[in-house]
Scaffold this active site. Structure first.
Site, PDB file in Angstrom:
ATOM      1  CD  GLU A  25      -1.670  -2.385   1.676  1.00 18.90           C
ATOM      2  OE1 GLU A  25      -0.471  -2.592   1.976  1.00 18.90           O
ATOM      3  OE2 GLU A  25      -2.567  -3.247   1.818  1.00 18.90           O
ATOM      4  CG  PHE A  53      -9.946  -9.235  11.524  1.00 18.93           C
ATOM      5  CD1 PHE A  53      -8.684  -9.631  11.950  1.00 18.93           C
ATOM      6  CD2 PHE A  53     -10.222  -9.276  10.161  1.00 18.93           C
ATOM      7  CE1 PHE A  53      -7.727 -10.077  11.038  1.00 18.93           C
ATOM      8  CE2 PHE A  53      -9.277  -9.723   9.250  1.00 18.93           C
ATOM      9  CZ  PHE A  53      -8.021 -10.113   9.695  1.00 18.93           C
ATOM     10  CD  GLN A  54      -7.418  -6.975   7.886  1.00 22.02           C
ATOM     11  OE1 GLN A  54      -8.299  -6.743   7.078  1.00 22.02           O
ATOM     12  NE2 GLN A  54      -6.252  -7.501   7.543  1.00 22.02           N
ATOM     13  CE  LYS A  84     -17.289  -6.415   3.792  1.00 20.97           C
ATOM     14  NZ  LYS A  84     -16.622  -7.678   4.125  1.00 20.97           N
ATOM     15  CG  MET A 130      22.733  12.163   3.306  1.00 21.35           C
ATOM     16  SD  MET A 130      23.836  13.274   2.414  1.00 21.35           S
ATOM     17  CE  MET A 130      22.807  13.803   1.053  1.00 21.35           C
TER      18      MET A 130
END
Lengths: 569, 109
Positions: A61, A123-124, A173, A480
């Site tokens: 993602e 969940f999630q 949802k 760097m």
């Protein structure tokens, strides 16, 4: 924002919230979405096939968020990314922060658990709205499917208007499966006619009276599509200009008025010109610490005219003698008109002085030895690729070398993570940029540290045959950090060794790309020819000296006149 | 330095959190606050403490939030030594704003 005017349609059938969402996205002219499916966002994925919207399945993602950022910067349109709830959403966070700090218009749509489960540690479930509050321009949780058109229209409007930025739309949802009226009633927003700010006359008088005037051009010019107005003013006045990292290309870097990039890794001519000027016309820039060095010693003899779309940036870090907040194009055009009506002071000596500075401190490419000298390779890359080159950089030494040595003629042709400094930005940003600008030659310049942050997106290049060319500068270390440890931490090298890197050319081939490795200077010309003329995604792995440093360098806490120089390798 | 702000928020999700978060991130601490529903929105009255940060810049940063309808910085009068005093003063002033005798600086969006 003006009040919305509803444009009702006659369709009275019902569809799911998810299908309404997709329909709205099409109405908003979205052609590409970068995303990754998962549980809570599945109804939206169910509605996507055959919708007319191209979905690019990234392999992480974060890749989706950064690809949307690259798409937005290259195209000037709003980029869109999509993820599920929980880990899918939190993986967007770095990308959103990146877009926030660089003012890039992105709309992120995240799935969320059903509203009845929100707040139950389902969940999630994660409070994405709360997590992202400080790193988005605005955010929404959609609580009613009927609000989807309004929320989306507002989100796209807000992302792009004024100072652009990312907007989050969190979508439970149950909202996506609820049945709602199929008609799309998108609000429209009246944008007021841009007007010049009060203070134009005073600013023009200061410009006409100045003996050592200098433009300081930043990334706001790109965001406002103000490069033509900025160039016209620079040329009408004849004033020299310096540019920030994000401002590069606002005026072509090889323009006769350009003195170069200022700041920590800017060139000496630009930094010295800033320290010597008596008037600084700051345009779409924000006195970022990487540009100014020690702020209270920055441009010590200069009065300041500050033009910016965001009034909150004016006088935030440096007092503006004249503040011109508002539409950049309107203000630049008005300033040009007012200036041209005046009798300006002679500035020939100043112009000649800045020209001498530029000549005296011009980049040198005569580093000894046979190892590949990265600045020369990047200079040659930009020359050979020509004017349709679009560069996407990662973060580190190579990022600074690109800014220093590549000719950049257009601000939206140099994508770089300037504010957040996101390692891993380059590959997904280049991927997004190529989809936005298929006719441009898109080259990602990355390092061996950065490329591994989003290496999985090589699979995305292969899957969609996205024709991105990659130059991977490999110094087998976090260069760097190693440079700073060498210079400012007594050479105490801590956790910077990457000498056990994979064979990058072999790795690229495993992902299905063409790849080559070079490690000698005499191989550079042929390798660049190969990279720029081959067909399809390809990677050029370039081994460089692990001890190479980026010069010059303004040490932390010093003013920009105190630049360190060192050995070129 | 103590400064007082009166911020009108729209009745939208997260408006208060977003505003308070910005204020604290920008280096100001909230000493006292009061919130009440008013005219379809919310009125947030704040007393803030800052060291070396400019309240006028903060006001501009607050005013660019989409949830924020207006920001006013109230100049303290000598008798307004506490936030309660300021809120009391605001309560007196708000219904008849044109008769406001204090000095209010309107921060345009």
């Amino acid at each position: 924002m003006s009040m919305p005017e509803l444009q009702a349609q006659s369709d009275t059938a019902t569809i799911s919230g998810a299908r309404l969402l997709v329909r709205c996205l099409r109405e908003l002219k979205v052609d590409t979405i970068f995303g990754y499916p998962g549980g809570a966002i599945m109804p939206v994925y169910d509605a996507l096939p055959n919708s007319g919207i191209r979905h690019i399945l990234t392999r992480h993602e974060q890749g989706a968020a950064l690809a949307a950022d690259g798409y937005a910067r290259a195209s000037g349109r709003v980029g869109v990314c999509l993820a599920t709830s929980g880990p899918g959403a939190t993986n967007l966070v770095t990308g959103l922060a990146n877009s926030m700090l660089d003012s890039v218009p992105v709309v992120a749509i995240t799935g969320q658990v059903a509203t009845s489960l929100m707040g139950t540690d389902a969940f999630q479930e994660v409070d994405m709205f709360g997590i992202t509050l400080p790193i988005v321009k605005h955010s929404y949780i959609v609580r009613d499917a009927a609000d989807i058109p309004r929320v989306l229209a507002e989100a796209f409007h807000l992302a792009a208007e004024g100072r652009p930025g990312p907007v989050l739309v969190d979508l439970p949802k149950d909202i996506t499966v609820a049945q709602v009226n199929a008609s799309v009633s998108l609000p429209t927003f009246n944008t007021p006619e841009p007007k010049p700010s009060p203070g134009i006359e005073l600013a023009a008088e200061m410009m006409a009276a100045a003996r050592r005037p200098l433009f300081y051009l930043g990334g706001g010019i790109e965001m406002a599509f103000a490069e033509d107005a900025a160039r016209a003013l620079v040329e009408a006045t004849g004033f020299p200009c310096v540019m920030t990292l994000k401002g590069l290309g606002a005026v072509p870097t090889d323009h006769p008025n350009s003195v170069g990039m200022l700041g920590m890794h800017g060139n000496q001519a630009a930094n010295l010109a800033v320290q010597e000027c008596d008037l600084l016309i700051v345009t779409g820039a924000r006195f970022d610490d990487r540009a100014t060095g020690k702020l209270d010693e920055f441009a010590p003899g200069a009065r300041v005219i500050h033009l910016d779309a965001d009034a909150a940036e004016i006088s935030k870090l440096r007092h503006a003698d004249v503040a011109l907040a508002g539409d950049l194009i309107a203000n630049l055009n008005a300033l040009k008109q007012a200036f041209c009506a005046m009798q300006p002071s002679p500035i020939e000596r100043w112009r000649s002085h800045t020209g001498e500075l530029r000549e005296k401190h011009a980049w040198r490419y005569d580093a000894p030895g046979e190892t590949i000298y990265a600045p020369a390779l990047l200079r040659d890359l930009a020359e050979q690729a020509g004017d349709d080159l679009l560069l996407a950089c990662d973060v580190g030494q190579h990022q600074m070398w690109v800014a220093q040595h590549c000719r950049i003629r257009h601000p939206r042709r140099h994508l770089t993570s300037g504010g957040l400094g996101t390692m891993g930005y380059g590959l997904p940003a280049g991927l997004g940029a190529k989809l936005a600008c298929p006719d441009n030659t898109v080259v990602v310049v990355s390092g061996d540290g950065s490329i591994m942050m989003n290496i999985q997106e090589l699979a995305t290049l292969k899957r969609y045959q996205i024709d991105v060319r990659i130059v991977l500068l490999d110094n087998a270390s976090l260069g760097m950090v190693r440079q700073w440890q060498e210079l400012f931490f007594d050479g105490n090298y801590s956790e910077i060794d990457l000498s056990d890197n994979p064979d990058f050319a072999e790795l690229a081939r495993v992902f299905g790309l063409q790849a080559r490795t070079i490690d000698r200077r005499d191989q550079v010309g042929g390798a660049l020819d190969w990279l720029l003329t081959s067909t399809g995604p390809s990677l050029l792995h370039v081994r460089i000296d692990p001890q190479a440093n980026v010069w010059p360098l303004v040490p932390p806490g010093k003013n920009n006149a105190n630049m360190m120089e060192g050995e070129q390798r | 330095m103590s400064v007082q702000f009166e911020i009108r928020l729209s009745l939208t999700e997260g408006a208060l959190l977003r505003t308070l978060g910005l204020i604290q991130r920008r280096g100001f601490s909230v000493d006292e606050m009061a919130l009440r529903n008013q005219q379809g929105g919310q009125l947030l009255s704040l007393s803030l403490e800052s060291e070396g940060r400019c309240p006028n810049i903060l006001a501009r940063q607050i005013s660019r939030l989409h949830d924020v309808e207006s920001v006013e910085r109230l100049e303290s009068e000598s008798w307004q030594t506490t936030m309660a005093d300021c809120v009391h003063a605001l309560g007196k002033l708000l219904p008849v704003r044109e008769q406001n005798s204090g000095v209010a600086i309107e921060m345009g969006r």
